[in-house]
Scaffold this active site. Structure first.
Site, PDB file in Angstrom:
ATOM      1  N   GLY A  81      -2.118   2.578  -3.365  1.00 41.40           N
ATOM      2  CA  GLY A  81      -1.592   2.025  -2.107  1.00 41.40           C
ATOM      3  C   GLY A  81      -1.938   2.900  -0.910  1.00 41.40           C
ATOM      4  O   GLY A  81      -2.057   4.117  -1.028  1.00 41.40           O
ATOM      5  N   ARG A 145      -6.817  -0.272  -7.230  1.00 43.24           N
ATOM      6  CA  ARG A 145      -5.916   0.222  -8.277  1.00 43.24           C
ATOM      7  C   ARG A 145      -6.559   0.256  -9.668  1.00 43.24           C
ATOM      8  O   ARG A 145      -5.855   0.335 -10.669  1.00 43.24           O
ATOM      9  CB  ARG A 145      -4.642  -0.631  -8.308  1.00 43.24           C
ATOM     10  CG  ARG A 145      -3.741  -0.447  -7.079  1.00 43.24           C
ATOM     11  CD  ARG A 145      -2.349  -0.961  -7.333  1.00 43.24           C
ATOM     12  NE  ARG A 145      -1.503  -0.872  -6.148  1.00 43.24           N
ATOM     13  CZ  ARG A 145      -0.814   0.211  -5.804  1.00 43.24           C
ATOM     14  NH1 ARG A 145      -0.888   1.291  -6.537  1.00 43.24           N
ATOM     15  NH2 ARG A 145      -0.067   0.199  -4.718  1.00 43.24           N
ATOM     16  N   ASP A 176      -0.460   8.666 -11.010  1.00 46.27           N
ATOM     17  CA  ASP A 176      -1.368   8.099 -12.006  1.00 46.27           C
ATOM     18  C   ASP A 176      -2.820   8.452 -11.706  1.00 46.27           C
ATOM     19  O   ASP A 176      -3.580   8.821 -12.601  1.00 46.27           O
ATOM     20  CB  ASP A 176      -1.232   6.568 -12.041  1.00 46.27           C
ATOM     21  CG  ASP A 176      -0.031   6.129 -12.863  1.00 46.27           C
ATOM     22  OD1 ASP A 176       0.409   6.923 -13.726  1.00 46.27           O
ATOM     23  OD2 ASP A 176       0.483   5.023 -12.624  1.00 46.27           O
ATOM     24  N   LYS A 202      -1.246  11.911  -2.686  1.00 37.82           N
ATOM     25  CA  LYS A 202      -0.985  10.805  -1.765  1.00 37.82           C
ATOM     26  C   LYS A 202       0.082   9.874  -2.294  1.00 37.82           C
ATOM     27  O   LYS A 202       0.088   9.608  -3.501  1.00 37.82           O
ATOM     28  CB  LYS A 202      -2.298  10.027  -1.572  1.00 37.82           C
ATOM     29  CG  LYS A 202      -2.153   8.727  -0.849  1.00 37.82           C
ATOM     30  CD  LYS A 202      -2.689   7.518  -1.621  1.00 37.82           C
ATOM     31  CE  LYS A 202      -1.819   7.109  -2.782  1.00 37.82           C
ATOM     32  NZ  LYS A 202      -2.092   5.777  -3.325  1.00 37.82           N
TER      33      LYS A 202
HETATM   34  P1  FBP Z   1       0.998   4.175  -4.519  1.00 41.93           P
HETATM   35  O1  FBP Z   1       1.955   4.686  -5.554  1.00 41.93           O
HETATM   36  O2  FBP Z   1      -0.312   3.811  -5.063  1.00 41.93           O
HETATM   37  O3  FBP Z   1       0.878   5.153  -3.386  1.00 41.93           O
HETATM   38  O4  FBP Z   1       1.575   2.846  -3.878  1.00 41.93           O
HETATM   39  C1  FBP Z   1       2.908   2.767  -3.560  1.00 41.93           C
HETATM   40  C2  FBP Z   1       3.341   1.431  -3.019  1.00 41.93           C
HETATM   41  O5  FBP Z   1       3.242   1.409  -1.618  1.00 41.93           O
HETATM   42  C3  FBP Z   1       4.765   1.153  -3.497  1.00 41.93           C
HETATM   43  O6  FBP Z   1       5.714   1.652  -2.603  1.00 41.93           O
HETATM   44  C4  FBP Z   1       4.769  -0.340  -3.658  1.00 41.93           C
HETATM   45  O7  FBP Z   1       5.655  -0.735  -4.679  1.00 41.93           O
HETATM   46  C5  FBP Z   1       3.368  -0.656  -4.044  1.00 41.93           C
HETATM   47  O8  FBP Z   1       2.562   0.365  -3.517  1.00 41.93           O
HETATM   48  C6  FBP Z   1       2.908  -1.984  -3.545  1.00 41.93           C
HETATM   49  O9  FBP Z   1       1.640  -2.231  -4.077  1.00 41.93           O
HETATM   50  P2  FBP Z   1       0.605  -3.243  -3.469  1.00 41.93           P
HETATM   51  O10 FBP Z   1      -0.041  -2.578  -2.307  1.00 41.93           O
HETATM   52  O11 FBP Z   1      -0.367  -3.423  -4.571  1.00 41.93           O
HETATM   53  O12 FBP Z   1       1.335  -4.468  -3.053  1.00 41.93           O
END
Ligand code: FBP
Length: 565
Positions: A81, A145, A176, A202
């Site tokens: 994200g 992802r 991850d 990050k």
């Molecule tokens: P990361 O752990 O990859 O930094 O992403 C976190 C996040 O922003 C979460 O807070 C949220 O649940 C998720 O990504 C949402 O994912 P997407 O962008 O795939 O909708």
């Protein structure tokens, strides 16, 4: 291209570096500490990372660096994200590389880890980087992802690195992605390939932190952005005095974002998932607590308020967590058959038949919308996508029903009009705060220096972040020291331990000490928009969580420029 005035101004902002990194890169070397151990499951982690396990912590110090001017090619990946500051990690890395040797190259793998597997890349130059300095988003190369974890993916990545003569890969990602960076670094070493892998911490969620990583980048900006919005809503609520605002905040599992925003805005309630789990609260008990607050305010004639709900709450309520676990397994195991069920009614019937009695009871008691959200598409790890479950609406609905019952019995005389909000994507790509701009630039610059020191399987690391940037300590930590073994998809896997809110920690305690007053009185605070220019106490302060975790302002170290001295 149309460019806003702020964007133009931010292009020229020079991020602050810690004193030691302000020197000529040829005069910055690493000092290595003692060997390290994994945080738990030492033997298992060691056997899986036999080439990279146990390396020492590295700190940058003044000293001759022979490797700094060597011509190198480096590749960088943005993973997962978006988080404000990612562009500055790349800018810091690029500037470091070019300071070392103008002939060195930085490649950006496009669209996340898939970019290195598929050989989809761009080469950066000055103009390219300059157009993204101090700006939010990951649009410089995009993110993704894809999990970089299989032998086949590693082989493909190796072929791409060889083609580009890349001798170091920087992975900018969360727990991850950094676990996968460690696996890739280990694999390269096991193959006898001299390709280094360095991670950078990050995630807006703030859950990639431990004794060495004080915070992940993006958390500061995202929480300041949400806090601005929450403060504005509080102002509106206090002006109109007619709505209860239920605000869900992003953060996947941990409640760090909600807690930080609560400390910044002093709402009437903020649910902390970790506390709900610790107290083994049922959904009805969570609702009861909110009902009590709303009734107390109503007695004072205050039929309005603001409450915060962490995105991951639903999974921390034991009965809901058990239901979600069963649903995740069921949908994974019966994927093919389930895909043939076209209507919600058919899906619902199938699910109710397959769930345990308890889980089926909980599932059936939920509103239809929530039932549908719980069985929507899974994420790449097979988990429910919590950001798509409207917990704020679920709670509003349940609280409303309870208040109606109490009203019928003459026990509640207030009114309950509601507004629901979800703040998540609004904060993930904001212009990085000065803190995140400086921190990220330092992380990128440090990643370059870790490469020059010949290190691999490390994560770029900056300490003393509560102090002014000049006093920060930069270096790197071996990724294996953050790992333990956890159950994933039915097998034990090495993973970086996720940090949840600690109920014994100072941030939670600071919140818990004040929340009863905030619940009934109106104590809202209005942080306003992030400021990029102005006095230190307005535009250079780190998050409250970080300050509290470090022991209060400047941790008692009385550094000049800190907010307490
Ligand atoms: P990361 O752990 O990859 O930094 O992403 C976190 C996040 O922003 C979460 O807070 C949220 O649940 C998720 O990504 C949402 O994912 P997407 O962008 O795939 O909708």
């Amino acid at each position: 291209m149309n460019i806003s005035e702020l964007q133009k101004a931010r292009y020229t902002y020079q991020p602050k570096l810690p004193a030691v990194l302000q020197k000529d890169v040829k005069n910055i070397t690493v000092s290595l500490g003692d060997p390290t151990e994994a945080v738990a499951d030492k033997e298992e982690v060691k056997s899986l990372f036999s080439h990279t396990y146990g390396q020492p912590i590295a700190r940058f110090v003044e000293g001759s660096n022979e490797g700094a001017s060597k011509k190198i090619n480096v590749g960088v990946i943005l993973s997962g994200g978006q988080a404000p500051g990612g562009h500055n990690v790349i800018a810091g890395l690029y500037d470091g590389i070019k300071k070392g040797n103008k002939e060195s190259k930085l490649y950006g793998f496009k669209g996340g880890p898939a970019g290195i597997i598929e050989g989809n890349y761009v080469e950066f130059d000055d103009a390219f980087i300059d157009a993204y300095r101090n700006t939010g988003g990951f649009d410089i190369i995009g993110s993704g992802r894809t999990k970089l974890e299989t032998e086949e993916q590693f082989k493909k990545s190796l072929a791409v690195c060889k083609k580009l003569d890349v001798s170091a890969v920087i992975v900018i990602g969360g727990d991850d992605s950094n676990t996968n960076a460690a696996l890739l670094g280990e694999w390269f070493k096991a193959q006898g390939e001299a390709i280094q892998v360095i991670g950078c911490p990050k995630t807006i969620d703030g859950d990639l932190k431990n004794e060495l990583i004080e915070t992940s980048f993006g958390f500061d900006t995202a929480t300041k952005t949400y806090s601005e919005l929450i403060g504005n809503i509080e102002k509106d609520a206090n002006s109109a005095k007619k709505y209860w605002h239920f605000i869900k905040l992003m953060g996947r599992s941990a409640s760090h974002i909600a807690l930080e925003c609560a400390l910044q805005t002093q709402p009437n309630f903020c649910i902390i998932s970790e506390e709900v789990e610790e107290k083994k609260m049922t959904l009805n008990q969570v609702v009861d607590d909110l009902v009590k607050i709303i009734m107390k305010r109503a007695e004072k004639g205050d039929n309005f308020g603001v409450g915060l709900i962490p995105e991951g709450l639903i999974e921390f309520i034991p009965e809901m967590g058990a239901l979600i676990g069963e649903l995740n397994d069921l949908l994974a195991h019966e994927e093919e058959y389930y895909a043939t069920l076209k209507t919600f009614e058919d899906q619902q019937e199938f699910i109710n038949k397959k769930l345990s009695k308890d889980a089926s009871y909980v599932y059936s008691s939920l509103p239809r919308d929530i039932q549908m959200q719980l069985i929507m598409d899974r994420d790449p790890h097979g988990n429910v996508q919590v950001s798509r479950i409207e917990t704020e609406k679920l709670l509003m609905e349940m609280v409303g029903v309870r208040l109606d019952e109490l009203k019928a019995k003459g026990e509640y005389k207030g009114s309950f009009s509601t507004q629901a909000h979800f703040f998540g994507y609004e904060g993930r790509c904001a212009f990085p705060s000065n803190f995140d701009s400086d921190y990220c630039y330092t992380l990128g610059f440090s990643a370059f220096l870790l490469i020059t020191a010949g290190l691999t399987g490390y994560i770029s690391n900056v300490a003393d972040l509560d102090c002014p940037a000049n006093d920060w300590k930069a270096g790197g930590c071996p990724l294996t020291m953050m790992m333990n073994m956890e159950q994933r998809h039915g097998a034990m896997k090495p993973v970086i331990k996720k940090a949840l809110v600690e109920l014994e920690g100072k941030p939670f305690k600071a919140f818990a000490e004040q929340r009863d007053v905030w619940a009934v009185d109106t104590c809202f605070t209005f942080p306003g928009a992030i400021q990029y220019y102005g006095p230190d106490e307005v535009c250079n302060m780190p998050a409250k969580t970080l300050t509290l975790e470090k022991g209060g302002c400047c941790g008692g170290k009385a550094k000049k420029g800190c907010c307490c001295c």
